[in-house]
Design a protein around this motif. Structure first.
Motif, mmCIF file in Angstrom:
data_model
loop_
_atom_site.group_PDB
_atom_site.id
_atom_site.type_symbol
_atom_site.label_atom_id
_atom_site.label_comp_id
_atom_site.label_asym_id
_atom_site.label_seq_id
_atom_site.Cartn_x
_atom_site.Cartn_y
_atom_site.Cartn_z
ATOM 1 N N GLU A 1 0.837 -1.208 0.000
ATOM 2 C CA GLU A 1 0.000 0.000 0.000
ATOM 3 C C GLU A 1 0.871 1.257 0.000
ATOM 4 O O GLU A 1 0.591 2.217 -0.718
ATOM 5 C CB GLU A 1 -0.911 -0.005 1.227
ATOM 6 C CG GLU A 1 -1.847 1.175 1.280
ATOM 7 C CD GLU A 1 -2.748 1.138 2.516
ATOM 8 O OE1 GLU A 1 -3.163 2.220 2.955
ATOM 9 O OE2 GLU A 1 -3.022 0.045 3.033
ATOM 10 N N THR A 2 1.943 1.238 0.777
ATOM 11 C CA THR A 2 2.850 2.390 0.825
ATOM 12 C C THR A 2 3.491 2.632 -0.538
ATOM 13 O O THR A 2 3.560 3.779 -1.008
ATOM 14 C CB THR A 2 3.944 2.161 1.886
ATOM 15 O OG1 THR A 2 3.320 1.980 3.154
ATOM 16 C CG2 THR A 2 4.903 3.323 1.954
ATOM 17 N N ARG B 1 0.887 4.005 -2.987
ATOM 18 C CA ARG B 1 0.542 5.399 -2.709
ATOM 19 C C ARG B 1 1.697 6.330 -3.076
ATOM 20 O O ARG B 1 1.508 7.319 -3.793
ATOM 21 C CB ARG B 1 0.178 5.550 -1.227
ATOM 22 C CG ARG B 1 -0.293 6.945 -0.855
ATOM 23 C CD ARG B 1 -0.706 7.077 0.610
ATOM 24 N NE ARG B 1 0.324 6.613 1.522
ATOM 25 C CZ ARG B 1 0.261 5.476 2.229
ATOM 26 N NH1 ARG B 1 -0.785 4.689 2.123
ATOM 27 N NH2 ARG B 1 1.244 5.126 3.035
ATOM 28 N N ASN B 2 2.902 6.033 -2.622
ATOM 29 C CA ASN B 2 4.030 6.949 -2.801
ATOM 30 C C ASN B 2 4.593 6.942 -4.223
ATOM 31 O O ASN B 2 4.970 7.988 -4.747
ATOM 32 C CB ASN B 2 5.146 6.611 -1.820
ATOM 33 C CG ASN B 2 4.755 6.891 -0.386
ATOM 34 O OD1 ASN B 2 3.801 7.610 -0.119
ATOM 35 N ND2 ASN B 2 5.470 6.297 0.541
ATOM 36 N N ASP B 3 4.681 5.767 -4.829
ATOM 37 C CA ASP B 3 5.327 5.672 -6.139
ATOM 38 C C ASP B 3 4.359 5.798 -7.310
ATOM 39 O O ASP B 3 4.749 6.222 -8.386
ATOM 40 C CB ASP B 3 6.088 4.346 -6.266
ATOM 41 C CG ASP B 3 7.267 4.256 -5.301
ATOM 42 O OD1 ASP B 3 7.624 5.288 -4.702
ATOM 43 O OD2 ASP B 3 7.818 3.155 -5.153
ATOM 44 N N PHE B 4 3.100 5.399 -7.100
ATOM 45 C CA PHE B 4 2.168 5.361 -8.218
ATOM 46 C C PHE B 4 0.932 6.243 -8.022
ATOM 47 O O PHE B 4 0.059 6.279 -8.874
ATOM 48 C CB PHE B 4 1.728 3.917 -8.486
ATOM 49 C CG PHE B 4 2.887 3.019 -8.818
ATOM 50 C CD1 PHE B 4 3.527 3.110 -10.039
ATOM 51 C CD2 PHE B 4 3.358 2.108 -7.891
ATOM 52 C CE1 PHE B 4 4.608 2.289 -10.345
ATOM 53 C CE2 PHE B 4 4.433 1.288 -8.182
ATOM 54 C CZ PHE B 4 5.059 1.378 -9.405
ATOM 55 N N GLY B 5 0.854 6.933 -6.883
ATOM 56 C CA GLY B 5 -0.271 7.832 -6.634
ATOM 57 C C GLY B 5 -1.601 7.108 -6.497
ATOM 58 O O GLY B 5 -2.643 7.683 -6.787
ATOM 59 N N MET B 6 -1.581 5.869 -6.070
ATOM 60 C CA MET B 6 -2.810 5.083 -5.913
ATOM 61 C C MET B 6 -3.284 5.171 -4.463
ATOM 62 O O MET B 6 -2.486 5.208 -3.541
ATOM 63 C CB MET B 6 -2.551 3.622 -6.300
ATOM 64 C CG MET B 6 -2.083 3.451 -7.734
ATOM 65 S SD MET B 6 -1.528 1.774 -8.090
ATOM 66 C CE MET B 6 -3.084 0.923 -8.092
ATOM 67 N N TYR B 7 -4.614 5.219 -4.296
ATOM 68 C CA TYR B 7 -5.197 5.303 -2.965
ATOM 69 C C TYR B 7 -6.335 4.305 -2.866
ATOM 70 O O TYR B 7 -6.960 3.960 -3.873
ATOM 71 C CB TYR B 7 -5.710 6.725 -2.687
ATOM 72 C CG TYR B 7 -4.585 7.721 -2.641
ATOM 73 C CD1 TYR B 7 -3.902 7.946 -1.465
ATOM 74 C CD2 TYR B 7 -4.178 8.401 -3.786
ATOM 75 C CE1 TYR B 7 -2.837 8.832 -1.427
ATOM 76 C CE2 TYR B 7 -3.120 9.283 -3.755
ATOM 77 C CZ TYR B 7 -2.454 9.493 -2.567
ATOM 78 O OH TYR B 7 -1.405 10.366 -2.533
ATOM 79 N N PRO C 1 -7.528 11.653 -1.036
ATOM 80 C CA PRO C 1 -6.128 12.054 -0.854
ATOM 81 C C PRO C 1 -6.003 13.572 -0.793
ATOM 82 O O PRO C 1 -6.714 14.296 -1.481
ATOM 83 C CB PRO C 1 -5.443 11.498 -2.103
ATOM 84 C CG PRO C 1 -6.515 11.406 -3.123
ATOM 85 C CD PRO C 1 -7.798 11.168 -2.374
ATOM 86 N N TYR C 2 -5.121 14.043 0.054
ATOM 87 C CA TYR C 2 -4.818 15.469 0.159
ATOM 88 C C TYR C 2 -3.339 15.651 -0.137
ATOM 89 O O TYR C 2 -2.510 14.842 0.236
ATOM 90 C CB TYR C 2 -5.108 15.988 1.574
ATOM 91 C CG TYR C 2 -6.570 16.004 1.910
ATOM 92 C CD1 TYR C 2 -7.359 17.086 1.561
ATOM 93 C CD2 TYR C 2 -7.158 14.936 2.577
ATOM 94 C CE1 TYR C 2 -8.709 17.100 1.871
ATOM 95 C CE2 TYR C 2 -8.499 14.940 2.878
ATOM 96 C CZ TYR C 2 -9.272 16.024 2.521
ATOM 97 O OH TYR C 2 -10.602 16.039 2.814
ATOM 98 N N GLN C 3 -3.033 16.757 -0.798
ATOM 99 C CA GLN C 3 -1.646 17.060 -1.070
ATOM 100 C C GLN C 3 -1.356 18.443 -0.514
ATOM 101 O O GLN C 3 -2.005 19.420 -0.866
ATOM 102 C CB GLN C 3 -1.368 17.026 -2.578
ATOM 103 C CG GLN C 3 0.089 17.187 -2.904
ATOM 104 C CD GLN C 3 0.361 16.992 -4.398
ATOM 105 O OE1 GLN C 3 -0.566 16.967 -5.188
ATOM 106 N NE2 GLN C 3 1.610 16.858 -4.746
#
Length: 101
Positions: free
Chosen positions: A68-69, A72-78, A84-86
């Motif tokens: 999951e990490t 989320r971090n490498d592929f922008g998947m949630y 998601p907030y940026q």
């Protein structure tokens, strides 16, 4: 007398050569084998330690939390249903007002 002396010298040299070939050469080979065994044992211990570390790393990489990490971090998947907030860095042109009393 000279012939007998030559025969004794040749016999002594032959006995010495036989002793050298049967005792000294195998001892040197044995010492070389012992050294090789110790080096191989040290290499085996290092490889076993590295193998243990790699197995631990594989278990970590296969865990759902790690997957999951990475997603989320490498592929922008949630996960579905999440928001998601940026947080962006502030602009150098932005100057907040100061409160004066």
């Amino acid at each position: 007398m000279k012939v007998r002396r030559r025969v004794i010298i040749i016999a002594a040299l032959l006995v010495g050569a036989v002793i050298y070939v049967t005792a000294v050469l195998p001892a040197g080979q044995l010492l070389g084998a012992v050294t090789t065994k110790h080096n191989d044992a040290a290499t085996l211990r290092a490889l076993q330690s590295e193998n243990t570390n790699l197995k631990r790393r594989i278990a970590q990489l296969n865990s759902p939390q790690w997957i999951e990490t990475i997603a989320r971090n490498d592929f922008g998947m949630y996960p579905t249903g999440s928001t998601p907030y940026q947080i962006l860095p502030s602009s150098p042109l932005y100057h907040p007002r100061t409160h004066q009393s």
